[in-house]
Scaffold this motif. Structure first.
Motif, short mmCIF file in Angstrom:
data_model
loop_
_atom_site.label_atom_id
_atom_site.label_comp_id
_atom_site.label_asym_id
_atom_site.label_seq_id
_atom_site.Cartn_x
_atom_site.Cartn_y
_atom_site.Cartn_z
N UNK A 217 0.84 -1.19 0.00
CA UNK A 217 0.00 0.00 0.00
C UNK A 217 0.87 1.24 0.00
N UNK A 218 0.37 2.29 -0.66
CA UNK A 218 1.05 3.58 -0.66
C UNK A 218 0.31 4.49 0.32
N UNK A 219 1.04 5.10 1.22
CA UNK A 219 0.47 5.94 2.27
C UNK A 219 0.94 7.37 2.03
N UNK A 220 0.00 8.31 2.03
CA UNK A 220 0.34 9.72 1.84
C UNK A 220 0.67 10.36 3.18
N UNK B 185 10.24 4.60 2.84
CA UNK B 185 9.97 5.73 1.96
C UNK B 185 9.72 5.24 0.52
N UNK B 186 8.91 5.99 -0.19
CA UNK B 186 8.48 5.54 -1.53
C UNK B 186 8.72 6.63 -2.56
N UNK B 187 8.11 7.74 -2.37
CA UNK B 187 8.31 8.91 -3.23
C UNK B 187 8.06 10.14 -2.36
N UNK B 188 8.20 11.29 -2.95
CA UNK B 188 8.03 12.51 -2.18
C UNK B 188 6.61 12.60 -1.64
N UNK B 189 6.48 12.71 -0.31
CA UNK B 189 5.19 12.83 0.33
C UNK B 189 4.43 11.52 0.44
N UNK B 190 5.10 10.42 0.13
CA UNK B 190 4.43 9.13 0.20
C UNK B 190 5.37 8.09 0.82
N UNK B 191 4.76 7.07 1.42
CA UNK B 191 5.51 5.93 2.00
C UNK B 191 4.89 4.64 1.49
N UNK B 192 5.69 3.61 1.51
CA UNK B 192 5.24 2.30 1.04
C UNK B 192 5.21 1.33 2.22
N UNK B 193 4.04 0.67 2.38
CA UNK B 193 3.90 -0.37 3.40
C UNK B 193 3.77 -1.71 2.70
N UNK B 194 4.64 -2.66 3.13
CA UNK B 194 4.65 -4.01 2.56
C UNK B 194 4.51 -4.98 3.71
N UNK B 195 3.61 -5.99 3.55
CA UNK B 195 3.35 -6.96 4.63
C UNK B 195 3.35 -8.38 4.08
N UNK B 196 3.82 -9.30 4.92
CA UNK B 196 3.82 -10.73 4.61
C UNK B 196 3.27 -11.50 5.80
#
Length: 461
Positions: free
Chosen positions: A90-93, A140-151
């Motif tokens: 998921x991408x989080x702002x 971190x993912x991109x400017x103003x966004x983060x990436x959440x990865x789950x397993x």
């Protein structure tokens, strides 16, 4: 209550059986090591499993970022509810206002917003997805966004639980083995002590010091063996002491029997004084007084021999040269027919000791020499000052018949009297007492045959 428990613990440590305390100590030490090793192994296994899962999350996050570098906030992949499915992403702002209308599968917390804003480093968290445990990476993912990865973390949790079960079983087995080992160590290590205790109790019950502790064969000595050897040596000394005590009592009884019999005879004779002439009464009274003095002297000598060392408060610095002169003058009074030739150094000779006891020692040596010297034969007394490393030495020599080789080893034995001395006065205690006084003053008294005949006694401090 806690103070009472502490007191009980101290009492148990003081009074508990040594074997039990040793077994418990060994058990506790080994059990502590086993539990510590198992706990460390659990932490290592847990860390390794989570590290492997975190590595998978990092790789999944890298792949997701490469495939969709410009995605808007929302779910990228949401099938992680299954073990065989790829990771949820998921991408989080950073701004909650930019979140999609439909919430994602993964939880979003304020820390994720800070990562998206660039104010916080990436981190891992344990979460629950669709009722199953999972591990999530927020990066971190991109400017103003983060990436959440789950397993899904089921396999990791199951592996950790299985490792914990095996390690707990291993720890329990280790504690049981530690208890067995502690019992074996206490039983084996304290076996010589148990034998020593049994021997001591047997001696106390039977009063027989002939018992000894059985020692292991040569080559297997240890500290307990040394203790048992020392105990056996002590028992040997005790046995010799008891034998010497019994011999002393027997010899004293034998020596006292004759004068006591004579005393009783003279006392009975004086009881019928009306039947005796005045001359007979005088002779009987004189004999009675003489025998009383002999018995008194013998008893005093026995009391002196019972002392092993000198009382420290009476020890002082003694002028040995002046004491020799004084004792020689007293001997001249007792033995007027025997010339005493005394040679002492010009400088004072001082030794630590008890003056009365040293005087008794010198008097016994001079009396013994005078007793064996014929009328007119001199007794030579010479005192030599000490040299560096050695103390003063005193020699007393007579010109009598000397000491035969078979009598020489026994001249200092209690009640021993050579064949040539049996007709002379004395009880055989003078030289024994002299040697005992010498040893109590850290000196050594020896006897030898003098060159040209006679006996030579040497006292070396």
């Amino acid at each position: 209550m806690s103070g009472g428990r502490r007191r009980l613990g101290r009492v148990w440590r003081r009074r508990g059986p040594l074997r039990t305390r040793l077994a418990l100590s060994v058990t506790a030490a080994v059990a502590l090591v086993a539990v510590g090793v198992c706990a460390a192994a659990f932490l290592v296994v847990r860390s390794a499993l989570y590290e492997q899962l975190d590595l998978s999350l990092t790789q999944s996050a890298r792949l997701a970022a490469q495939r969709n570098p410009g995605d808007a906030p929302g779910t990228l992949a949401g099938e992680c509810r299954f073990l065989a499915a790829p990771a949820c992403a998921e991408v989080v702002a950073a701004d909650p206002a930019k979140d999609p209308a439909t919430p994602g599968l993964l939880p979003v917390d304020p820390a994720a917003r800070e990562v998206a804003a660039g104010r916080k480093a990436p981190y891992y968290t344990n979460i629950t997805v669709a009722g199953y445990p999972a591990r999530m990476l927020t990066t971190d993912y991109a400017k103003g966004r983060a990436l959440q990865v789950a397993l899904r973390a089921d396999t990791v949790e199951d592996g950790i639980e299985e490792a914990a079960q095996w390690l707990v079983l291993t720890a329990v087995i280790g504690v049981l083995l530690a208890a067995v080992l502690g019992y074996w160590v206490s039983r084996t290590g304290l076996a010589p002590v148990a034998r020593l205790t049994a021997t001591a109790e047997r001696i106390a019950a039977t009063r027989d010091a002939r018992h000894r502790i059985e020692l292991p064969p040569p080559g297997r000595e240890d500290e307990i063996t040394r203790l048992a050897t020392s105990f056996n040596t002590m028992l040997g000394e005790l046995e010799q002491s008891i034998a010497a005590q019994r011999q002393l009592v027997a010899d004293a009884s034998h020596e006292l029997r004759t004068p006591l019999t004579a005393l009783r005879t003279n006392a009975e004779l004086l009881a019928r004084a009306d039947r005796l002439t005045p001359d007979q009464r005088d002779r009987a009274s004189a004999a009675l007084g003489r025998q009383l003095r002999e018995v008194t002297g013998l008893v005093n000598d026995l009391i002196e021999l019972a002392r092993d060392e000198e009382p420290q408060p009476l020890v002082e610095q003694v002028r040995l040269d002046a004491l020799v002169e004084h004792c020689a003058q007293a001997a001249r009074t007792h033995w007027p027919a025997v010339p005493f030739q005394v040679r002492v150094p010009a400088e004072p000779v001082v030794v630590p000791g008890v003056p009365a006891r040293l005087s008794r020692l010198l008097g016994n040596l001079l009396d013994n020499a005078a007793k064996f010297s014929g009328n007119g034969l001199p007794v030579e007394v010479e005192l030599a000052a000490g040299v560096p490393g050695r103390g003063p030495a005193l020699t007393v020599r007579d010109h009598g018949p000397g000491i035969s080789p078979e009598d020489l080893p026994h001249v200092f034995d209690r009640f021993y009297r050579a064949g040539a001395a049996r007709a002379l006065p004395g009880s055989g205690l003078g030289l024994a007492m002299a040697r005992q006084i010498a040893r109590a003053h850290s000196a050594e008294l020896t006897a030898e045959a003098a060159p040209g005949g006679g006996a030579l006694f040497r006292l070396m401090f």
